[in-house]
Design an enzyme around this catalytic site. Structure first.
Site, PDB file in Angstrom:
ATOM      1  N   LYS A 141       0.824  -1.213   0.000  1.00  0.00           N
ATOM      2  CA  LYS A 141       0.000   0.000   0.000  1.00  0.00           C
ATOM      3  C   LYS A 141       0.857   1.262   0.000  1.00  0.00           C
ATOM      4  O   LYS A 141       0.500   2.256  -0.636  1.00  0.00           O
ATOM      5  CB  LYS A 141      -0.936  -0.007   1.204  1.00  0.00           C
ATOM      6  CG  LYS A 141      -2.069  -1.011   1.082  1.00  0.00           C
ATOM      7  CD  LYS A 141      -3.095  -0.829   2.197  1.00  0.00           C
ATOM      8  CE  LYS A 141      -4.281  -1.747   1.983  1.00  0.00           C
ATOM      9  NZ  LYS A 141      -5.327  -1.549   3.016  1.00  0.00           N
ATOM     10  N   LYS A 224      -7.392  -8.568  -9.589  1.00  0.00           N
ATOM     11  CA  LYS A 224      -8.587  -8.701  -8.767  1.00  0.00           C
ATOM     12  C   LYS A 224      -9.619  -7.645  -9.125  1.00  0.00           C
ATOM     13  O   LYS A 224      -9.268  -6.525  -9.513  1.00  0.00           O
ATOM     14  CB  LYS A 224      -8.227  -8.560  -7.281  1.00  0.00           C
ATOM     15  CG  LYS A 224      -7.528  -9.757  -6.676  1.00  0.00           C
ATOM     16  CD  LYS A 224      -7.191  -9.528  -5.217  1.00  0.00           C
ATOM     17  CE  LYS A 224      -8.433  -9.412  -4.359  1.00  0.00           C
ATOM     18  NZ  LYS A 224      -8.118  -9.309  -2.917  1.00  0.00           N
ATOM     19  N   LYS A 227     -12.641  -1.754  -6.590  1.00  0.00           N
ATOM     20  CA  LYS A 227     -13.331  -0.473  -6.708  1.00  0.00           C
ATOM     21  C   LYS A 227     -12.406   0.601  -7.255  1.00  0.00           C
ATOM     22  O   LYS A 227     -12.858   1.622  -7.765  1.00  0.00           O
ATOM     23  CB  LYS A 227     -13.854  -0.040  -5.341  1.00  0.00           C
ATOM     24  CG  LYS A 227     -12.741   0.291  -4.378  1.00  0.00           C
ATOM     25  CD  LYS A 227     -13.243   0.623  -3.011  1.00  0.00           C
ATOM     26  CE  LYS A 227     -12.100   1.018  -2.092  1.00  0.00           C
ATOM     27  NZ  LYS A 227     -10.994   0.056  -2.067  1.00  0.00           N
TER      28      LYS A 227
END
Length: 362
Positions: A141, A224, A227
């Site tokens: 991240k 994957k 959003k």
């Protein structure tokens, strides 16, 4: 443990395939308590439903469950405040619409229970820097901008441990990306017990479902469903209407070969594997059975059936989700009642933790 009068919820989807599929097994069901959380980051999609929410609906039949909208985790990266409020309500509406019962389960948002932050600080003093430095999710991240990442993002796993152990949860449903964090939770629990010479925290166990559904992008079968993908055609959102779902499935990326008769024929065909896997997950049939059914078929014929199935399964959930989203007062009341029950459950546990640590209590 209940605060206030019970809230009733009638979900159009509550009975949809609720008692089907394999459940994880544990050896002793006395006092088995499950904690699981979901981030309120907007755009609930098919991956969230198949990967987590549908499994939660099944778990509520057999376990004592706490389901938490983890808004404190969400703010480890910047969130626009009004959007965060809306996202908390949207995610909660999705959980209820999918069939989670707010009477049988504790459903709440994390920030309403201050004990999460209080225990997270204690665990920040128990956990070691070396443990957190090994967390791969932080590295992913933070990327190349590690020095600019928030302290909260780095300490995220200690808050996750607090989420679970504040209620002495014994089991947590986990996906691949959370296994390392759960191991850290076990390490923290064990070190706390050893440091203070107590047998207080349980060593939480993972709940692994027999056939994990990998939900990949409709535009790229190697990534994957997310959003954050800039293309809305990469995912099926839980707020999409029937026409939108049909269009997205028809536009989903495929390859020119016909569908194979067995899973072995899906090697090096990520888009075909993804679509057949999604069909199998929604119909609750194995990949082998799905391949046998559509062996030799064209993608256009398969997509027609896939779209029809998707609408039939997701439609009632989406209708109920839209109804609940139009009634934010009801959603807020569910969260408020759940938070009261969570605080009642956590309070004596936190008091005992503080006594063990040596805090002077009035």
């Amino acid at each position: 443990m209940t605060a206030g009068a019970p809230l009733r919820h009638n979900s159009a989807a509550a009975t949809t395939k609720r008692h089907h599929g394999k459940r994880p097994r544990v050896t002793d069901r006395t006092m088995q308590r499950i904690f699981s959380g979901i981030q309120p980051t907007g755009n609930l999609h098919l991956g969230n439903y198949l990967g987590a929410i549908r499994n939660w609906v099944r778990l509520q039949d057999e376990y004592e469950c706490l389901f938490c909208v983890v808004d404190m985790h969400a703010v480890t990266t910047w969130q626009e405040p009004r959007e965060l409020v809306a996202n908390i309500r949207e995610v909660t509406a999705g959980l209820l619409a999918a069939g989670l019962d707010p009477e049988r389960n504790i459903i709440f948002n994390q920030s309403q229970v201050r004990g999460h932050a209080q225990l997270a600080w204690i665990f920040s003093c128990v956990a070691r820097m070396g443990w957190l430095n090994r967390m791969t999710q932080f590295k992913e991240k933070a990327g190349k901008h590690r020095e600019n990442a928030s302290v909260g993002l780095f300490a995220y796993p200690t808050l996750m441990a607090a989420d679970i152990l504040l209620y002495k949860a014994t089991h947590v449903p986990v996906g691949e990306d959370q296994k390392q964090h759960l191991e850290l939770t076990r390490d923290i629990a064990q070190k706390f017990n050893n440091d203070f010479g107590v047998e207080f925290f349980p060593l939480v166990e993972p709940l692994i479902f027999g056939a994990a559904t990998r939900v990949m992008s409709l535009r790229d079968g190697t990534n994957k469903m997310s959003k954050s993908d800039p293309s809305d055609y990469s995912r099926i959102n839980m707020t999409d209407d029937a026409d939108t779902i049909v269009v997205k499935i028809r536009k989903a990326k495929t390859d020119p070969a016909p569908l194979p008769e067995s899973p072995a024929g899906l090697e090096d065909r990520p888009e075909a594997a993804n679509l057949l896997g999604l069909y199998g997950a929604l119909s609750e049939t194995s990949l082998e059975e799905t391949c046998q059914r559509f062996a030799g078929a064209s993608f256009s014929d398969f997509k027609n059936e896939f779209a029809e199935l998707s609408v039939s399964v997701l439609g009632p959930i989406q209708d109920e989700m839209r109804r609940l989203s139009a009634d934010p007062g009801h959603v807020d009341a569910v969260l408020r009642q759940g938070a009261g029950r969570a605080r009642d459950l956590a309070a004596p546990i936190l008091a005992e933790i503080e006594e063990i640590v040596g805090y002077l209590r009035p």
